[in-house]
Write a protein that holds these residues in place. Structure first.
Motif, PDB file in Angstrom:
ATOM      1  N   UNK A 136       0.912  -1.372   0.119  1.00  0.00           N
ATOM      2  CA  UNK A 136       0.082   0.075  -0.082  1.00  0.00           C
ATOM      3  C   UNK A 136       0.860   1.357   0.012  1.00  0.00           C
ATOM      4  N   UNK A 137       2.152   1.311   0.457  1.00  0.00           N
ATOM      5  CA  UNK A 137       2.791   2.240   0.272  1.00  0.00           C
ATOM      6  C   UNK A 137       3.434   3.002  -0.879  1.00  0.00           C
TER       7      UNK A 137
ATOM      8  N   UNK B  90       3.457   5.534   8.103  1.00  0.00           N
ATOM      9  CA  UNK B  90       4.061   6.442   7.058  1.00  0.00           C
ATOM     10  C   UNK B  90       3.711   6.449   5.714  1.00  0.00           C
ATOM     11  N   UNK B  91       3.908   7.253   4.706  1.00  0.00           N
ATOM     12  CA  UNK B  91       3.471   6.899   3.401  1.00  0.00           C
ATOM     13  C   UNK B  91       4.353   6.049   2.695  1.00  0.00           C
ATOM     14  N   UNK B  92       5.632   6.064   3.002  1.00  0.00           N
ATOM     15  CA  UNK B  92       6.847   5.060   2.498  1.00  0.00           C
ATOM     16  C   UNK B  92       7.257   4.439   3.586  1.00  0.00           C
ATOM     17  N   UNK B  95       9.995   6.097   5.548  1.00  0.00           N
ATOM     18  CA  UNK B  95       9.658   6.809   6.803  1.00  0.00           C
ATOM     19  C   UNK B  95       8.757   6.159   7.898  1.00  0.00           C
ATOM     20  N   UNK B  96       8.853   5.072   7.674  1.00  0.00           N
ATOM     21  CA  UNK B  96       8.417   4.035   8.857  1.00  0.00           C
ATOM     22  C   UNK B  96       9.055   4.330  10.118  1.00  0.00           C
ATOM     23  N   UNK B  97       8.430   4.494  11.257  1.00  0.00           N
ATOM     24  CA  UNK B  97       8.963   4.982  12.534  1.00  0.00           C
ATOM     25  C   UNK B  97       8.353   4.463  13.565  1.00  0.00           C
ATOM     26  N   UNK B 171       6.903  15.262   1.873  1.00  0.00           N
ATOM     27  CA  UNK B 171       7.182  15.103   0.580  1.00  0.00           C
ATOM     28  C   UNK B 171       6.183  14.150  -0.211  1.00  0.00           C
ATOM     29  N   UNK B 172       5.689  13.181   0.470  1.00  0.00           N
ATOM     30  CA  UNK B 172       4.942  12.358  -0.149  1.00  0.00           C
ATOM     31  C   UNK B 172       3.274  12.611   0.209  1.00  0.00           C
TER      32      UNK B 172
END
Lengths: 213, 213
Positions: A136-137, B90-92, B95-97, B171-172
């Motif tokens: 989904x990302x 996150x969106x990517x 950037x998962x955290x 950015x995303x």
């Protein structure tokens, strides 16, 4: 999984030590947060980071600029995962204890060099938190793969320690104080939407499958 | 509290780094479980144990026969405390955290030699989990004090890292995927009585004050 021969620990409490893969895997799978110990300029450092497992290997990642990962590439590390499962109220301070599960893994990490393998493991990392989330990302970019170091160790030198149940201080059984266990567990809250989300995007139902502990 | 000058870390994420005593103390007080890193025969070890704080000092203890404590007495250690506060979707993948709080303390531990001071700190340790519990327990014995090593470090070289809130991957922002935070916290269960308790002993009401997180 072999016992850490020369690295065996002296323990005070009557814990269970385990070296079987099933016990070690179940503890690693229950707690992504780990603590990586390494030596830098002769001094010890313990850095919290996230780990994941694939078969008999453990993985963790970080920035390619990270000193921890750079140090870890070239020398032994000790990676420890622990869960606090409960406070064991005993009859004496000497027997105060906690119920817990922990794993220590020793080894010299290998750096994943193949971008495809790196990407496959980052996918594994994301999808272990929330099934299907990787798909989904926004797709990963080559420059992001380059900026990410993924390290890995085989789970050959690993051991688990577990404690469960009430105090075993029978020597003091006549002392009139209440004993028991106060359980501790991770509670996963309701997912909170980012106010910055695009209109109409919906939370994936799989987000409710996220678990720790 | 001074910044760990030559030990500053390179971090990938936009964390907040903090060196003020209040932030450091609040994280240490929230999580008794810590990970002590030390070097033994040139290799790093990370041992989970319990820590407590008294003013600007941190303490931990264990068996006098413990290799960890023996090693720690004579050399630098790094003691790290971490809390997993939430998964940041996150969106990517890049950037998962996670939202988290952590403290790293560096130093050369001092061993408490005075039995009275040792006893005072063990009392402190017990009563920080459950107020007044030390006074309810079977009194500590001289041989138990002798068999227990208590180590301590001043919180001079310590730093905290914190992350809270949603992803900052603006950015995303146009990528149509749901983002948010899944909160994680420690849930303290109802105390469970030991079936081996003497008839008539009652759970101290203070047991309900036990908290983590």
């Amino acid at each position: 999984m072999s016992a850490p021969s020369d690295r065996a620990r002296v323990k005070r409490y009557n814990h269970i030590a385990a070296y079987d893969a099933q016990t070690i895997h179940s503890i690693l799978d229950a707690m992504p947060l780990c603590h990586v110990g390494y030596v830098f300029n002769g001094s010890p450092y313990v850095t919290p980071t996230l780990q994941w497992r694939d078969g008999d290997r453990i993985f963790w990642h970080g920035s390619s600029a990270s000193r921890m990962l750079e140090s870890a590439e070239t020398q032994d590390v000790c990676l420890t995962v622990s869960l606090y499962d409960g406070l064991v109220m005993a009859r004496s301070a000497y027997n105060y204890n906690i119920n817990h599960r922990s794993v220590m893994v020793f080894g010299k990490p290998e750096k994943l060099e193949d971008p495809a393998e790196k990407e496959a493991q980052l996918r594994n990392f994301v999808n272990k938190t929330i099934p299907g989330q990787w798909e989904r990302l926004r797709p990963v970019l080559p420059k992001e793969l380059k900026a990410t170091t993924v390290l890995s160790m085989q789970l050959t030198e690993a051991s688990a320690k577990l404690r469960a149940g009430h105090t075993d201080d029978e020597d003091d059984a006549d002392f009139p104080v209440w004993t028991g266990v106060i359980p501790v567990r991770y509670e996963i809250g309701t997912p909170e939407a980012n106010p910055g989300n695009l209109p109409g995007v919906e939370m994936p139902a799989d987000a409710l499958k996220f678990r720790i502990g």
